[in-house]
Scaffold this motif. Sequence first.
Motif, mmCIF file in Angstrom:
data_model
loop_
_atom_site.group_PDB
_atom_site.id
_atom_site.type_symbol
_atom_site.label_atom_id
_atom_site.label_comp_id
_atom_site.label_asym_id
_atom_site.label_seq_id
_atom_site.Cartn_x
_atom_site.Cartn_y
_atom_site.Cartn_z
ATOM 1 N N GLN A 1 19.626 15.336 2.228
ATOM 2 C CA GLN A 1 20.595 14.671 1.369
ATOM 3 C C GLN A 1 20.669 13.165 1.648
ATOM 4 N N LYS A 2 20.388 12.775 2.886
ATOM 5 C CA LYS A 2 20.406 11.353 3.210
ATOM 6 C C LYS A 2 19.286 10.616 2.470
ATOM 7 N N LEU A 3 18.146 11.270 2.308
ATOM 8 C CA LEU A 3 17.055 10.649 1.564
ATOM 9 C C LEU A 3 17.390 10.585 0.080
ATOM 10 N N VAL A 4 18.087 11.613 -0.425
ATOM 11 C CA VAL A 4 18.521 11.589 -1.829
ATOM 12 C C VAL A 4 19.455 10.413 -2.058
ATOM 13 N N LEU A 5 20.411 10.227 -1.162
ATOM 14 C CA LEU A 5 21.350 9.112 -1.289
ATOM 15 C C LEU A 5 20.622 7.779 -1.185
ATOM 16 N N ALA A 6 19.703 7.685 -0.209
ATOM 17 C CA ALA A 6 18.972 6.428 -0.013
ATOM 18 C C ALA A 6 18.078 6.102 -1.200
ATOM 19 N N ALA A 7 17.673 7.122 -1.966
ATOM 20 C CA ALA A 7 16.798 6.874 -3.111
ATOM 21 C C ALA A 7 17.408 5.892 -4.102
ATOM 22 N N TYR A 8 18.732 5.898 -4.199
ATOM 23 C CA TYR A 8 19.401 4.976 -5.129
ATOM 24 C C TYR A 8 19.345 3.535 -4.619
ATOM 25 N N GLY A 9 18.936 3.352 -3.372
ATOM 26 C CA GLY A 9 18.835 2.014 -2.815
ATOM 27 C C GLY A 9 17.639 1.239 -3.312
ATOM 28 N N THR A 10 16.612 1.915 -3.810
ATOM 29 C CA THR A 10 15.406 1.202 -4.241
ATOM 30 C C THR A 10 15.730 0.178 -5.322
ATOM 31 N N SER A 11 16.455 0.609 -6.342
ATOM 32 C CA SER A 11 16.801 -0.308 -7.430
ATOM 33 C C SER A 11 17.707 -1.437 -6.939
ATOM 34 N N LEU A 12 18.730 -1.099 -6.168
ATOM 35 C CA LEU A 12 19.673 -2.109 -5.688
ATOM 36 C C LEU A 12 18.977 -3.156 -4.823
ATOM 37 N N LEU A 13 18.137 -2.696 -3.910
ATOM 38 C CA LEU A 13 17.456 -3.615 -2.997
ATOM 39 C C LEU A 13 16.430 -4.474 -3.727
ATOM 40 N N ASP B 1 13.153 -0.719 -13.695
ATOM 41 C CA ASP B 1 12.761 -0.176 -12.393
ATOM 42 C C ASP B 1 11.528 0.702 -12.481
ATOM 43 N N GLY B 2 11.438 1.536 -13.511
ATOM 44 C CA GLY B 2 10.426 2.573 -13.524
ATOM 45 C C GLY B 2 10.930 3.780 -12.743
ATOM 46 N N PRO B 3 10.076 4.763 -12.486
ATOM 47 C CA PRO B 3 10.512 6.011 -11.836
ATOM 48 C C PRO B 3 10.704 5.861 -10.326
ATOM 49 N N VAL B 4 11.896 5.418 -9.931
ATOM 50 C CA VAL B 4 12.174 5.216 -8.508
ATOM 51 C C VAL B 4 13.022 6.346 -7.915
ATOM 52 N N LEU B 5 13.534 7.237 -8.752
ATOM 53 C CA LEU B 5 14.346 8.351 -8.271
ATOM 54 C C LEU B 5 13.567 9.659 -8.370
ATOM 55 N N PRO B 6 13.934 10.656 -7.568
ATOM 56 C CA PRO B 6 13.350 11.985 -7.769
ATOM 57 C C PRO B 6 13.657 12.473 -9.180
ATOM 58 N N GLY C 1 0.811 -1.211 0.000
ATOM 59 C CA GLY C 1 0.000 0.000 0.000
ATOM 60 C C GLY C 1 0.842 1.258 0.000
ATOM 61 N N GLU C 2 1.956 1.231 0.751
ATOM 62 C CA GLU C 2 2.847 2.385 0.767
ATOM 63 C C GLU C 2 3.491 2.606 -0.605
ATOM 64 N N MET C 3 3.876 1.528 -1.261
ATOM 65 C CA MET C 3 4.446 1.641 -2.598
ATOM 66 C C MET C 3 3.446 2.268 -3.562
ATOM 67 N N ASP C 4 2.218 1.777 -3.542
ATOM 68 C CA ASP C 4 1.192 2.298 -4.438
ATOM 69 C C ASP C 4 0.825 3.740 -4.094
ATOM 70 N N ARG C 5 0.927 4.090 -2.811
ATOM 71 C CA ARG C 5 0.561 5.443 -2.392
ATOM 72 C C ARG C 5 1.518 6.493 -2.941
ATOM 73 N N VAL C 6 2.812 6.170 -2.996
ATOM 74 C CA VAL C 6 3.792 7.207 -3.341
ATOM 75 C C VAL C 6 4.298 7.128 -4.778
ATOM 76 N N LYS C 7 4.094 6.023 -5.477
ATOM 77 C CA LYS C 7 4.728 5.862 -6.785
ATOM 78 C C LYS C 7 4.180 6.863 -7.801
ATOM 79 N N ARG C 8 5.069 7.256 -8.746
ATOM 80 C CA ARG C 8 4.687 8.191 -9.807
ATOM 81 C C ARG C 8 4.201 7.467 -11.050
ATOM 82 N N GLY C 9 4.500 6.181 -11.133
ATOM 83 C CA GLY C 9 4.131 5.406 -12.313
ATOM 84 C C GLY C 9 4.391 3.933 -12.054
ATOM 85 N N THR C 10 4.257 3.128 -13.082
ATOM 86 C CA THR C 10 4.465 1.691 -12.950
ATOM 87 C C THR C 10 5.907 1.388 -12.558
#
Length: 362
Positions: A315-327, A343-348, A177-186
């Motif tokens: 900046q810590k959230l910006v850095l962590a954003a790259y973790g979505t694809s890796l994880l 991946d789709g749009p996982v980065l800002p 639900g959290e993923m669907d709530r915040v995602k910008r696209g597929t």
Amino acid sequence: MTFDLEAGERLTAWLRARVGDADDVRVEGVDRVDFGHSAEMMVLTVVIVRDGRDVCRDVVLRLRPKPPALLEPYDLPRQFTILRALEITRVRAPRALWLEDTGEVLGRPFLVMECVAGDVYEMESPAGVSDDTVARMCRSMVEQLAAIHSVDLASTGLQDLDDGGDHLLRELDHWSGEMDRVKRGTLPALERLRQGLRETMPEPSPRITLVHGDAKPGNFAFTDGAVSAVFDWEMTTVGDPLTDIGWLELLWMQPVGITSHSAALPIDELLAHYEAVSGIRVENRSWYRAFNAYKMAVICLIGAMLVDAGHSDDQKLVLAAYGTSLLTQVGLAELGIEDKIEDGPVLPREERLALVQSAVGL
């Protein structure tokens, strides 16, 4: 937040009402704690005056983060209840002292808990510590996890937190639900991981226990090789203890903090010690690692979308954003899914990244 004179006066007045039998109460030495993303914390000294004598008490004030936050809903009263309940157990959690849940004093709700001595290795490796001490720290960490998983839910009242029987499904539904709530696209890769987790969900551990929810090494403080405190109870629930083990195991792969020390125990030795002291058998390790990779990937995604929407310039959230694809890739590999999936749009968005980075001169 900015802790100005007016805020200090309001807090002091509130504390005077909490202490009650003191001649006077004052607040000294307010310092912000830098580590942690889910809440803002300050260390301060409460000076209680009785019969002309000052009694100093170091405390930690934990503020509810400004909404929208990384973890929503953010329930401070729930955390306060958990910490209070743990006082009669072997779990070394900070003692919860007072709760302000209206936001009228400092603009946001907060709780006050005791300040526990100890070293926290969030990112750095233990320095000047013997190999034997590091090994004892590792064992003490899983001994505290075992203590958490042995809490008597009935006598503490913590059985009322959640229905432990549907924990795995509930957790998957929540993070989905959290993923669907915040995602910008597929998000094809993350959605495939979610599907794989549902299709291969194992029978849960037969033991229903208290579950910490964020059992990473950086949430443990140490004194003389032993855990002195366990922090960050935002994601605590009741259910399958192996979700904590999968979270710890996944993070143990990352060479930061204690795990980067050469004397840190190998994960198999660590888990064997956990089984010995807890009596809980560790099974289906790949699935629990995959589940926690999904959970962590979604948390990183939430942070990325907070930045993207302009809610945060952290900046810590910006850095962590790259973790979505890796994880996500880690989770897929754990489930044996080898397909190349986008991946789709996982980065800002690039314009937001440029704006955030320019603000700090990058």
